[in-house]
Write a protein that holds these residues in place. Structure first.
Motif, PDB file in Angstrom:
ATOM      1  N   PHE A   7      22.826 -23.993  14.711  1.00  0.00           N
ATOM      2  CA  PHE A   7      21.896 -25.142  15.047  1.00  0.00           C
ATOM      3  C   PHE A   7      22.195 -25.961  16.066  1.00  0.00           C
ATOM      4  N   VAL A   8      23.431 -26.168  16.539  1.00  0.00           N
ATOM      5  CA  VAL A   8      23.698 -26.935  17.761  1.00  0.00           C
ATOM      6  C   VAL A   8      22.992 -26.149  19.047  1.00  0.00           C
ATOM      7  N   GLU A   9      23.186 -24.754  18.935  1.00  0.00           N
ATOM      8  CA  GLU A   9      22.580 -24.249  20.063  1.00  0.00           C
ATOM      9  C   GLU A   9      21.210 -24.065  20.126  1.00  0.00           C
ATOM     10  N   LEU A  10      20.637 -23.967  18.990  1.00  0.00           N
ATOM     11  CA  LEU A  10      19.180 -24.091  18.954  1.00  0.00           C
ATOM     12  C   LEU A  10      18.384 -25.492  19.029  1.00  0.00           C
ATOM     13  N   VAL A  11      19.109 -26.456  18.705  1.00  0.00           N
ATOM     14  CA  VAL A  11      18.307 -27.916  18.885  1.00  0.00           C
ATOM     15  C   VAL A  11      18.785 -28.182  20.667  1.00  0.00           C
ATOM     16  N   GLY A  12      19.529 -27.567  21.130  1.00  0.00           N
ATOM     17  CA  GLY A  12      19.791 -27.855  22.486  1.00  0.00           C
ATOM     18  C   GLY A  12      18.620 -26.975  23.274  1.00  0.00           C
ATOM     19  N   ARG A  13      18.043 -26.158  22.723  1.00  0.00           N
ATOM     20  CA  ARG A  13      16.969 -25.407  23.578  1.00  0.00           C
ATOM     21  C   ARG A  13      15.406 -26.101  23.088  1.00  0.00           C
ATOM     22  N   LEU A  14      15.316 -26.973  22.375  1.00  0.00           N
ATOM     23  CA  LEU A  14      13.951 -27.737  21.861  1.00  0.00           C
ATOM     24  C   LEU A  14      13.800 -28.576  22.925  1.00  0.00           C
ATOM     25  N   ALA A  15      12.438 -28.589  23.012  1.00  0.00           N
ATOM     26  CA  ALA A  15      12.092 -29.680  23.964  1.00  0.00           C
ATOM     27  C   ALA A  15      12.195 -30.976  23.282  1.00  0.00           C
ATOM     28  N   GLY A  16      12.686 -32.073  23.954  1.00  0.00           N
ATOM     29  CA  GLY A  16      12.698 -33.459  23.241  1.00  0.00           C
ATOM     30  C   GLY A  16      14.222 -33.810  23.225  1.00  0.00           C
ATOM     31  N   HIS A  17      14.532 -34.441  22.468  1.00  0.00           N
ATOM     32  CA  HIS A  17      15.866 -34.997  22.218  1.00  0.00           C
ATOM     33  C   HIS A  17      16.737 -34.836  20.862  1.00  0.00           C
ATOM     34  N   TRP A  18      17.908 -34.899  20.824  1.00  0.00           N
ATOM     35  CA  TRP A  18      18.697 -34.509  19.603  1.00  0.00           C
ATOM     36  C   TRP A  18      19.710 -35.924  19.592  1.00  0.00           C
ATOM     37  N   VAL A  19      19.493 -36.541  18.200  1.00  0.00           N
ATOM     38  CA  VAL A  19      20.373 -37.541  18.001  1.00  0.00           C
ATOM     39  C   VAL A  19      21.337 -37.065  16.772  1.00  0.00           C
ATOM     40  N   SER A  20      22.506 -37.217  16.804  1.00  0.00           N
ATOM     41  CA  SER A  20      23.586 -36.844  15.908  1.00  0.00           C
ATOM     42  C   SER A  20      24.281 -38.134  15.360  1.00  0.00           C
ATOM     43  N   VAL A  21      24.516 -38.174  14.134  1.00  0.00           N
ATOM     44  CA  VAL A  21      25.344 -38.906  13.386  1.00  0.00           C
ATOM     45  C   VAL A  21      26.465 -38.163  12.573  1.00  0.00           C
TER      46      VAL A  21
END
Length: 311
Positions: free
Chosen positions: A253-267
């Motif tokens: 998931f971390v690898e995938l979300v890093g490739r998506l256009a946009g931003h990733w916010v995690s808590v």
């Protein structure tokens, strides 16, 4: 970590000073071989204290007295085990919106929100709630979410949300009384303020139900993200979700979300997402780490009641 150690740690790090009932229960279970044996018979992912306590409350069992709790669990174990196996800790804690807001308000507007592990999707409506950071208030809606903010100026605006969607293995519907009952059972017993704001947020969501998709956070995320308006900033976010995901799927998931256009916010807890060295937490209690695009920004309290920005 053994089952006994996980319950003892939960009582000391998460429940102490926050829920006396759950602190007592956790200490008692950590020393009770029979109950520990029952819990250990569940799949590993179903042994969490929050799940067990929520199931017992859903079934009408007592959580304020460890002896009565033990008697109920032992006498009703088949029903407890069946509910624990069928459910997950889908705590839809809208208080966590208060620690997301300082990041989301800074991003290019408008934004398209996509929540992973959305539960009933209540956090997708963070632009419709109000917030109080000390004497500073943002927004005019209900519920009002209070957060002690340290190390950064409070946000001065709400984000402009033009699209909202959630992804969950078992999405909950605030229009279904059974799902609402489970959400309420997951709120800790002494926390009437959390129960009240859950109901207020559920009313907001019920009036305008979000797009909630049943699916996996790796396999089904790209297709859902592709539905977001192209002229909005996509924000994929999650709060206290990845600890329930096996490490290999978490890494995917971390690898995938890093490739998506946009931003990733995690808590998430500090040991759930790899951040490298972090400052010491502000107190000897449990804290999550807020990050944006993998960069750690702040420590946050589990229910959004406080956050300490990194220098």
């Amino acid at each position: 970590m053994s089952v006994a150690a996980s319950y003892a740690e939960f009582g000391l790090r998460e429940a102490r000073g926050v829920s006396p009932a759950y602190e007592r229960l956790s200490a008692a279970i950590a020393a009770d071989d029979e109950v520990l044996g029952l819990v250990a018979s569940l799949p590993e992912a179903k042994r969490q204290p929050n799940l067990l306590y929520g199931v017992v409350r859903l079934l009408g069992g007592p959580v304020d007295d460890p002896v009565a709790f033990r008697d109920f669990v032992v006498a009703n174990w088949p029903a407890v085990a069946a509910q624990a196996s069928a459910r997950a800790t889908q705590t839809n804690e809208v208080g966590r919106c208060a620690v997301l807001l300082p990041v989301l308000a800074r991003l290019p507007q408008p934004i398209a929100l996509l929540e992973v592990g959305a539960s009933a999707g209540l956090s997708l409506f963070l632009d419709r709630y109000a917030y109080r950071y000390g004497d500073h208030r943002v927004g005019a809606g209900e519920p009002v979410l209070e957060c002690k903010l340290t190390g950064v100026a409070p946000p001065d605006r709400l984000p402009e949300v033009v699209w909202r969607a959630g992804l969950d293995l078992n999405p909950l519907r605030v229009t279904d009384p059974r799902d609402v009952a489970w959400l309420e059972a997951l709120v800790w017993p002494e926390h009437e303020h959390r129960r009240a704001r859950l109901r207020a947020a559920a009313a907001v969501a019920a009036a305008d139900p979000p797009l909630l998709v049943r699916g996996d956070l790796v396999d089904d995320l790209p297709a859902l993200a592709a539905l977001a308006p192209p002229d909005a900033t996509l924000v994929v976010f999650h709060t206290s979700v990845l600890y329930q995901v096996p490490p290999q799927r978490r890494a995917a998931f971390v690898e995938l979300v890093g490739r998506l256009a946009g931003h990733w916010v995690s808590v998430e807890a500090a040991d759930v997402v790899e951040h490298g060295p972090l400052p010491a937490p502000p107190a000897d209690t449990f804290h999550n780490v807020l990050s944006c695009d993998g960069v750690p920004l702040a420590y946050t309290r589990p229910h959004g009641q406080g956050m300490t920005w990194f220098a």
